[in-house]
Design a protein around this motif. Structure first.
Motif, PDB file in Angstrom:
ATOM      1  N   LEU A 158       6.560 134.974  40.213  1.00 40.56           N
ATOM      2  CA  LEU A 158       6.899 133.619  39.838  1.00 40.56           C
ATOM      3  C   LEU A 158       5.729 133.177  38.854  1.00 40.56           C
ATOM      4  N   ASP A 159       4.463 132.788  39.369  1.00 39.53           N
ATOM      5  CA  ASP A 159       3.338 132.318  38.518  1.00 39.53           C
ATOM      6  C   ASP A 159       2.074 133.044  38.980  1.00 39.53           C
ATOM      7  N   GLY A 160       1.797 134.115  37.923  1.00 38.61           N
ATOM      8  CA  GLY A 160       0.621 134.849  38.209  1.00 38.61           C
ATOM      9  C   GLY A 160       0.808 136.048  37.343  1.00 38.61           C
ATOM     10  N   ARG A 161      -0.400 136.507  36.774  1.00 39.93           N
ATOM     11  CA  ARG A 161      -0.696 137.639  36.257  1.00 39.93           C
ATOM     12  C   ARG A 161      -0.198 138.961  36.910  1.00 39.93           C
ATOM     13  N   VAL A 162       0.415 139.878  36.030  1.00 41.55           N
ATOM     14  CA  VAL A 162       1.100 141.011  36.676  1.00 41.55           C
ATOM     15  C   VAL A 162       0.461 142.130  35.740  1.00 41.55           C
ATOM     16  N   LEU A 163      -0.247 143.152  36.657  1.00 42.49           N
ATOM     17  CA  LEU A 163      -0.622 144.333  35.965  1.00 42.49           C
ATOM     18  C   LEU A 163       0.144 145.389  36.590  1.00 42.49           C
ATOM     19  N   VAL A 164       0.684 146.032  35.639  1.00 39.17           N
ATOM     20  CA  VAL A 164       1.424 147.429  36.084  1.00 39.17           C
ATOM     21  C   VAL A 164       0.462 148.691  35.497  1.00 39.17           C
ATOM     22  N   ARG A 165       0.346 149.456  36.693  1.00 38.76           N
ATOM     23  CA  ARG A 165      -0.954 150.512  36.274  1.00 38.76           C
ATOM     24  C   ARG A 165      -0.087 151.671  35.798  1.00 38.76           C
ATOM     25  N   ASP A 166      -0.647 152.678  35.072  1.00 34.51           N
ATOM     26  CA  ASP A 166      -0.093 154.074  34.685  1.00 34.51           C
ATOM     27  C   ASP A 166       0.504 154.850  35.776  1.00 34.51           C
ATOM     28  N   THR A 167       0.005 154.592  37.113  1.00 34.33           N
ATOM     29  CA  THR A 167       0.622 155.470  37.906  1.00 34.33           C
ATOM     30  C   THR A 167       1.965 154.392  38.639  1.00 34.33           C
ATOM     31  N   ALA A 168       2.232 153.552  38.178  1.00 39.02           N
ATOM     32  CA  ALA A 168       3.343 152.623  38.986  1.00 39.02           C
ATOM     33  C   ALA A 168       4.510 153.164  38.564  1.00 39.02           C
ATOM     34  N   GLN A 169       5.622 153.052  39.730  1.00 38.77           N
ATOM     35  CA  GLN A 169       7.071 153.414  39.517  1.00 38.77           C
ATOM     36  C   GLN A 169       7.644 152.089  39.965  1.00 38.77           C
ATOM     37  N   ILE A 170       8.576 151.470  39.231  1.00 37.45           N
ATOM     38  CA  ILE A 170       9.222 150.283  39.680  1.00 37.45           C
ATOM     39  C   ILE A 170      10.927 150.696  39.365  1.00 37.45           C
ATOM     40  N   THR A 171      11.665 150.828  40.496  1.00 38.68           N
ATOM     41  CA  THR A 171      13.020 151.188  40.434  1.00 38.68           C
ATOM     42  C   THR A 171      13.804 150.161  39.807  1.00 38.68           C
ATOM     43  N   GLY A 172      13.574 148.755  40.397  1.00 45.19           N
ATOM     44  CA  GLY A 172      14.315 147.610  40.101  1.00 45.19           C
ATOM     45  C   GLY A 172      13.848 147.007  38.873  1.00 45.19           C
ATOM     46  N   ASN A 173      14.149 145.713  38.607  1.00 40.79           N
ATOM     47  CA  ASN A 173      13.616 144.781  37.652  1.00 40.79           C
ATOM     48  C   ASN A 173      12.340 144.291  37.694  1.00 40.79           C
ATOM     49  N   LEU A 174      11.602 143.828  36.719  1.00 42.30           N
ATOM     50  CA  LEU A 174      10.236 143.326  36.679  1.00 42.30           C
ATOM     51  C   LEU A 174      10.397 141.857  36.137  1.00 42.30           C
ATOM     52  N   LEU A 175      10.427 140.848  37.165  1.00 38.51           N
ATOM     53  CA  LEU A 175      10.685 139.574  36.441  1.00 38.51           C
ATOM     54  C   LEU A 175       9.293 138.751  36.875  1.00 38.51           C
ATOM     55  N   SER A 176       8.846 138.047  35.773  1.00 36.27           N
ATOM     56  CA  SER A 176       7.564 137.430  35.586  1.00 36.27           C
ATOM     57  C   SER A 176       7.721 136.056  34.665  1.00 36.27           C
ATOM     58  N   GLY A 177       6.999 135.014  35.285  1.00 36.02           N
ATOM     59  CA  GLY A 177       6.840 133.841  34.666  1.00 36.02           C
ATOM     60  C   GLY A 177       6.017 133.734  33.579  1.00 36.02           C
ATOM     61  N   ASP A 178       4.869 134.643  33.793  1.00 37.08           N
ATOM     62  CA  ASP A 178       3.650 134.841  33.002  1.00 37.08           C
ATOM     63  C   ASP A 178       3.729 136.281  32.280  1.00 37.08           C
ATOM     64  N   PRO A 179       3.055 136.511  31.225  1.00 41.72           N
ATOM     65  CA  PRO A 179       2.900 137.797  30.591  1.00 41.72           C
ATOM     66  C   PRO A 179       2.524 138.974  31.452  1.00 41.72           C
ATOM     67  N   VAL A 180       3.124 140.019  31.071  1.00 40.09           N
ATOM     68  CA  VAL A 180       3.074 141.233  31.930  1.00 40.09           C
ATOM     69  C   VAL A 180       2.291 142.297  31.054  1.00 40.09           C
ATOM     70  N   GLU A 181       1.124 142.946  31.760  1.00 41.36           N
ATOM     71  CA  GLU A 181       0.307 143.961  31.173  1.00 41.36           C
ATOM     72  C   GLU A 181       0.772 145.249  31.923  1.00 41.36           C
ATOM     73  N   VAL A 182       1.420 146.137  30.919  1.00 40.47           N
ATOM     74  CA  VAL A 182       1.845 147.302  31.373  1.00 40.47           C
ATOM     75  C   VAL A 182       1.001 148.547  30.697  1.00 40.47           C
ATOM     76  N   GLU A 183       0.330 149.649  31.467  1.00 40.79           N
ATOM     77  CA  GLU A 183      -0.467 150.387  30.991  1.00 40.79           C
ATOM     78  C   GLU A 183       0.519 151.606  30.582  1.00 40.79           C
ATOM     79  N   ASP A 184      -0.027 152.421  29.470  1.00 39.83           N
ATOM     80  CA  ASP A 184       1.003 153.448  29.253  1.00 39.83           C
ATOM     81  C   ASP A 184       1.068 154.471  30.385  1.00 39.83           C
ATOM     82  N   GLY A 185       2.338 154.948  30.464  1.00 37.75           N
ATOM     83  CA  GLY A 185       2.616 156.134  31.467  1.00 37.75           C
ATOM     84  C   GLY A 185       3.423 155.381  32.636  1.00 37.75           C
ATOM     85  N   ALA A 186       3.358 153.875  32.698  1.00 42.90           N
ATOM     86  CA  ALA A 186       3.946 153.248  33.638  1.00 42.90           C
ATOM     87  C   ALA A 186       5.445 153.581  33.643  1.00 42.90           C
ATOM     88  N   ARG A 187       6.246 153.656  34.761  1.00 40.62           N
ATOM     89  CA  ARG A 187       7.637 153.668  34.834  1.00 40.62           C
ATOM     90  C   ARG A 187       8.451 152.647  35.586  1.00 40.62           C
TER      91      ARG A 187
END
Length: 123
Positions: A94-123
């Protein structure tokens, strides 16, 4: 107005998740690993290490780091999160920075009130 409505929906979802965890029957005859499957923190941090699987992660104020597996949702209401492992449900920050690393796998949705940093290769 839309952001405020979204925040209320996320808050309602988080309260529902916490009440589900809180109202679950207490495990008395199960192994220690089974007793700590839901990670709920009011203030502090949660680390799900590599090789560990938990059901849900809910942090009201603090930080979450997922290196292992979260079978359900990962929710942080106030604080940052780093996802480098697997999340089987939604990730809601809801309120905070999100870093999604290249090794991450998220099956559902990614919801954030702040910008999201997604590394290449994340799924």
């Amino acid at each position: 107005m839309l952001r405020k409505a979204s925040a209320l929906v996320v808050l309602g979802f988080a309260i529902g998740a916490v009440s589900t965890v809180a109202l679950s029957p207490t495990a008395t005859a199960q192994p220690v690993e089974e007793q700590h499957r839901n990670q709920v923190v009011l203030s502090g941090y949660v680390i799900v290490p590599r090789g560990r699987t938990v059901s849900e992660v809910v942090v009201f104020q603090g930080r979450a780091t997922v290196l292992g597996v979260v079978e359900g949702d990962g929710i942080v209401l106030d604080g940052p999160a780093t996802i480098a492992g697997q999340v089987g449900g939604d990730v809601v920050i809801l309120d905070g920075r999100v870093l999604v690393r290249d090794t991450a796998q998220i099956t559902g949705n990614l919801l954030s009130g702040d910008p999201v940093e997604v590394e290449d290769g994340a799924r």
